[in-house]
Design a protein around this motif. Structure first.
Motif, PDB file in Angstrom:
ATOM      1  N   THR A 262       0.550 -14.042  -4.821  1.00 41.40           N
ATOM      2  CA  THR A 262      -0.859 -14.182  -4.167  1.00 41.40           C
ATOM      3  C   THR A 262      -1.883 -13.316  -4.931  1.00 41.40           C
ATOM      4  O   THR A 262      -1.492 -12.290  -5.427  1.00 41.40           O
ATOM      5  N   THR A 263      -2.994 -13.987  -4.974  1.00 49.95           N
ATOM      6  CA  THR A 263      -4.146 -13.182  -5.819  1.00 49.95           C
ATOM      7  C   THR A 263      -4.893 -12.278  -5.034  1.00 49.95           C
ATOM      8  O   THR A 263      -4.862 -12.200  -3.782  1.00 49.95           O
ATOM      9  N   GLN A 264      -6.050 -11.584  -5.795  1.00 49.56           N
ATOM     10  CA  GLN A 264      -6.813 -10.572  -4.956  1.00 49.56           C
ATOM     11  C   GLN A 264      -7.475 -11.268  -3.887  1.00 49.56           C
ATOM     12  O   GLN A 264      -8.020 -12.384  -4.139  1.00 49.56           O
ATOM     13  N   ALA A 265      -7.672 -10.632  -2.769  1.00 49.22           N
ATOM     14  CA  ALA A 265      -8.319 -11.082  -1.443  1.00 49.22           C
ATOM     15  C   ALA A 265      -7.580 -12.390  -1.080  1.00 49.22           C
ATOM     16  O   ALA A 265      -8.257 -13.284  -0.342  1.00 49.22           O
ATOM     17  N   ALA A 266      -6.369 -12.730  -1.413  1.00 48.91           N
ATOM     18  CA  ALA A 266      -5.693 -14.122  -1.023  1.00 48.91           C
ATOM     19  C   ALA A 266      -6.486 -15.115  -1.180  1.00 48.91           C
ATOM     20  O   ALA A 266      -6.480 -16.106  -0.434  1.00 48.91           O
ATOM     21  N   LYS A 267      -7.243 -15.332  -2.379  1.00 49.18           N
ATOM     22  CA  LYS A 267      -7.872 -16.508  -2.771  1.00 49.18           C
ATOM     23  C   LYS A 267      -6.868 -17.654  -3.257  1.00 49.18           C
ATOM     24  O   LYS A 267      -7.272 -18.754  -3.302  1.00 49.18           O
TER      25      LYS A 267
ATOM     26  N   LYS B 149       0.838  -1.451  -0.070  1.00 51.90           N
ATOM     27  CA  LYS B 149       0.029   0.139  -0.008  1.00 51.90           C
ATOM     28  C   LYS B 149       1.036   1.182   0.062  1.00 51.90           C
ATOM     29  O   LYS B 149       0.268   2.198   0.428  1.00 51.90           O
TER      30      LYS B 149
ATOM     31  N   ASN C 194     -12.891 -20.691  -3.431  1.00 50.96           N
ATOM     32  CA  ASN C 194     -12.625 -19.497  -3.373  1.00 50.96           C
ATOM     33  C   ASN C 194     -12.823 -18.697  -2.133  1.00 50.96           C
ATOM     34  O   ASN C 194     -12.555 -17.428  -1.946  1.00 50.96           O
ATOM     35  N   THR C 195     -12.740 -19.397  -0.957  1.00 49.57           N
ATOM     36  CA  THR C 195     -12.793 -18.651   0.447  1.00 49.57           C
ATOM     37  C   THR C 195     -11.194 -18.057   0.495  1.00 49.57           C
ATOM     38  O   THR C 195     -10.498 -18.934   0.147  1.00 49.57           O
ATOM     39  N   PRO C 196     -11.239 -16.879   1.034  1.00 44.46           N
ATOM     40  CA  PRO C 196      -9.777 -16.210   1.256  1.00 44.46           C
ATOM     41  C   PRO C 196      -9.240 -16.925   2.101  1.00 44.46           C
ATOM     42  O   PRO C 196      -9.497 -17.494   3.272  1.00 44.46           O
TER      43      PRO C 196
ATOM     44  N   THR D 142       0.080 -15.879   2.400  1.00 43.60           N
ATOM     45  CA  THR D 142       0.404 -15.373   1.011  1.00 43.60           C
ATOM     46  C   THR D 142       1.434 -16.421   0.422  1.00 43.60           C
ATOM     47  O   THR D 142       1.934 -17.556   1.039  1.00 43.60           O
TER      48      THR D 142
ATOM     49  N   LYS E   7      -6.373 -17.184   5.310  1.00 39.03           N
ATOM     50  CA  LYS E   7      -6.181 -16.255   6.288  1.00 39.03           C
ATOM     51  C   LYS E   7      -4.785 -16.344   6.613  1.00 39.03           C
ATOM     52  O   LYS E   7      -4.025 -17.330   6.946  1.00 39.03           O
TER      53      LYS E   7
END
Length: 731
Positions: free
Chosen positions: A612-617, A469, A639-641, A646, A643
């Motif tokens: 690592t993909t979007q929302a850590a899926k 970020k 596709n649950t993110p 990464t 936790k």
């Protein structure tokens, strides 16, 4: 007599007096008149006739019906006997063939389709096995005429006592009747009637009263046509014994690595025990259950005199166990992949028995599975439903090991290494940087990491962000890849041209449709573990693409000449060797100093990339040494993110453990890589906002042709390129 003498009266006889006097009066209390006796007898006879009349009618009707049935039965048996072929033509009833797979050492590790190990007869099969089958399935086999009313009655009594229907559960069928059922009463498989062979077999096994009648008639016909030994031979060769085995020879080889001619008492008992419920008692599914069933068979053999007490005790003390190959159960996902990727008419739809020699390395497969289990046991919650996909590949594309999920003992399971198409995330970035290097960029060239916006017609403005970020300002290409910074990757992709990036990725073997917009640089497109691992192997190979393969050789069983050779290997050159070696250097720093530090192995020179993909899926790590290329994916099927995970976490840890296992801890040879010399003076950084076509970007030289090293540009050419880059970079 003198004249005049009077006549003496004639003495009247008693009979004459009786006749003259008429019938003597009946005494009171005497016998009934004869006339009344005759009348009573007639009544009795009439009553008896009336009473017996229905029975006479029934008997007359019954014997005539019985005669008709006997004639029909006789004609039916005669007709069936005329349609039955020679017994030896009935021993193999499969409509499809089988596939036997050999690993890289030449040892069998997997079977697909219905296996038929070869013909055995009652004379050639082990006497233990012959007797075990008779003791278990039909102890009066050699004494009955095809059906056993006693056996049927006993089975009905047992079924009723246990609360089932009379024909549900125990059927009381003789071996002859079971053989008739295996032959489906002579009805061949027809694809227009049944959708699949499995549906056909289920229909053949249906139990109804009418079907039992037809089965009995067919059994009587078989008894009339064949000898007892011929019927038993057909049964021994056609019976299903679990794990895709048709017949005792295939089952014996499958479970024990022996011919059915050589099995001992304990092994014979286990094979015979499978006949009751092949899938339930298959030793590859539950060895203890199979051994328990075998103990029952041993008891029957002892009770019927087929085993002495000493032999029975020995069989109980030393129950049968699986062969090393059957016990290993490795390579299930790999075998499924070979079946799906191989020639259709020699694999999944073969009508012949085929032998396939593969690239699977059993030691590496076991090491891979062990490493995955270790990480999940130590680092992942027991309640986690996260799944994993891993591929271990040789530099030329030969797949040495494959894991498609945590449940490894299921044939035909969903393979997350080959079937799951997931977003690739940052593991796609090396191909963006490869395009840049091939277009003349250097690992030391600088791009500015800053906010940037891309506008495309028909789409909202897109502002890529970094995982951290924040923005790092001017960074070299090497640092951008090492720390997996997003914005420099997008700007480089726009600079060299998205079409060039997509083409280069496709040439390396990433054949799924790639995104059209600028986000293609961040791996928003989907691919599989196998495909991405193969693409990384192309980088290790100095820029020459590889086609992943698992099939080395295919031939018919019994033939020595192969029908087909290996299905993949080295392909076309995609980038120059120098570009590949520079990229390898950059990826080496990912492991040594960047996001992939968790995969670092002291003394191992390795290169790789986290993702690592979007929302850590999805979380990825793919890397290589000079000996192996290993790809790892971690995620949830729904596709649950993830936790707290990464690509730099658990996937890198799994990669490290797998690499240590497959390498046996031995350090590999150095990687082929070029460490670039720093350029003086340093080039200004690129800047600016993007547009639909890519925004501000440096002028790009013409793409180099996929051939060996190009001549080094002259100093004049370098000066012109540097000047153009400086103008467009907008430092």
């Amino acid at each position: 007599m003198a004249a005049g003498t009077p006549k003496q009266p004639r003495k009247i006889l008693r009979a004459e007096r009786r006749n003259a006097a008429g019938p003597a009066p009946q005494k009171r209390g005497g016998k009934k008149p004869v006339r009344k006796q005759k009348s009573t007898g007639k009544i009795r006879r009439a009553l008896w006739s009336m009473l017996m009349f229905p029975f006479r009618i029934a008997w007359g009707f019954s014997w005539r019906i019985g005669l008709i049935i006997a004639i029909i039965l006789g004609l039916s048996i005669y007709y069936i006997t005329t349609t039955l072929p020679d017994a030896m033509e009935l021993v193999d009833g499969r409509s499809k063939g089988s596939v036997t797979m050999l690993d890289g050492n030449g040892d069998v590790f997997a079977w697909r389709g219905d296996q038929f190990g070869g013909l055995v007869t009652t004379n050639s099969v082990s006497p233990y096995l012959k007797n075990a089958v008779i003791a278990t399935e039909d102890k009066r086999f050699y004494r009955h005429f095809g059906i056993s009313p006693r056996g049927v009655a006993s089975a009905i009594r047992i079924n009723m006592r246990e609360g089932r229907g009379p024909f549900s559960g125990n059927g009381g069928s003789t071996i002859t009747q079971q053989t008739a059922k295996l032959l489906c009463l002579g009805v061949p498989f027809d694809s227009e009637v049944w959708d699949s062979e499995r549906e056909y077999e289920e229909d053949c096994r249906r139990t109804t009263i009418w079907r039992k009648v037809k089965e009995a008639v067919y059994a009587l016909a078989m008894e009339a046509k064949f000898t007892k030994d011929e019927i038993l031979t057909i049964y021994l060769n056609r019976a299903f014994l679990g794990a895709g085995s048709r017949g005792v020879e295939a089952a014996s080889q499958r479970y024990f690595g022996l011919s059915a001619k050589d099995v001992d008492g304990a092994q014979s008992a286990m094979l015979a025990g499978l006949l009751k419920a092949p899938s339930r008692y298959a030793p590859t599914r539950n060895l203890e259950r199979a051994q328990g069933r075998a103990q029952v068979v041993v008891g029957l053999m002892e009770a019927q005199g087929y085993l002495t007490k000493g032999e029975a005790d020995f069989a109980r003390a030393k129950p049968a166990t699986l062969s090393p190959a059957a016990r290993a159960q490795t390579g299930g996902f790999f075998a499924d992949w070979v079946m799906q990727s191989g020639p259709e008419y020699f694999t999944r739809n073969t009508t012949e028995d085929v032998i396939i020699r593969t690239t699977l390395n059993p030691r590496i497969q076991r090491a891979t599975e062990k490493a995955i289990d270790k990480v999940f046991l130590e680092k992942v919650s027991k309640s986690s439903r996260a799944e994993v996909g891993v591929v271990v590949m040789a530099p030329d594309g030969a797949v040495l090991a494959m894991v498609g999920g945590r449940e490894k003992d299921i044939t035909g399971a969903f393979n997350r290494a080959t079937q799951a198409k997931r977003q690739t995330g940052s593991i796609f970035k090396p191909f963006v940087f490869a395009a840049g290097l091939e277009m003349g960029w250097s690992p030391n060239d600088v791009i500015k990491d800053e906010p940037v916006t891309y506008r495309q017609r028909g789409s909202a403005p897109w502002k890529p962000k970094n995982f951290t970020k924040n923005f790092k300002g001017n960074v070299t290409l090497t640092r951008a890849l090492m720390e997996s910074i997003n914005i420099p990757a997008v700007k480089l992709s726009e600079a060299v041209g998205r079409d060039n990036v997509r083409k280069l990725a496709a040439d390396f073997g990433i054949n799924n449709e790639l995104a059209k917009g600028p986000a293609v640089a961040l791996g928003v497109s989907e691919s599989t573990v196998l495909e991405m691992t193969g693409a990384y192997a192309g980088i290790l190979n100095g820029g020459v693409a590889v086609i992943p393969y698992g099939l080395e050789e295919l031939r018919f069983q019994g033939d020595s000449e192969p029908l087909a050779g290996k299905s993949g290997g080295l392909g076309e050159r995609v980038i120059r060797q120098s570009s590949a070696e520079q990229l390898t250097y950059m990826m080496n720093l990912v492991i040594e100093k960047g996001t992939g530090k968790r995969a670092r192995i002291p003394g191992f020179e390795a290169a790789g990339k986290t993702g690592t993909t979007q929302a850590a899926k999805d979380a990825w790590f793919i890397g290589f040494t000079s000996d192996y290329v290993i790809g790892v994916w971690l995620g949830y099927d729904d596709n649950t993110p993830l936790k707290g995970t990464t690509g730099s976490g658990l996937p890198a840890e799994i990669w490290k453990q797998v690499m240590l296992g497959v390498s046996n801890g031995k350090a590999p040879a150095p990687l082929p890589m070029i460490k670039p010399a720093p350029k003086q003076p340093a080039k200004p950084a690129t800047s600016g906002t993007g547009r639909a076509g890519g925004g501000s970007k440096p002028a790009k030289p013409q793409p180099a042709q996929p051939k060996p090293e190009q001549p080094k540009p002259s100093s004049t050419e370098e000066a012109i390129v540097d000047l153009l880059k400086g103008i467009l970079q907008g430092g």
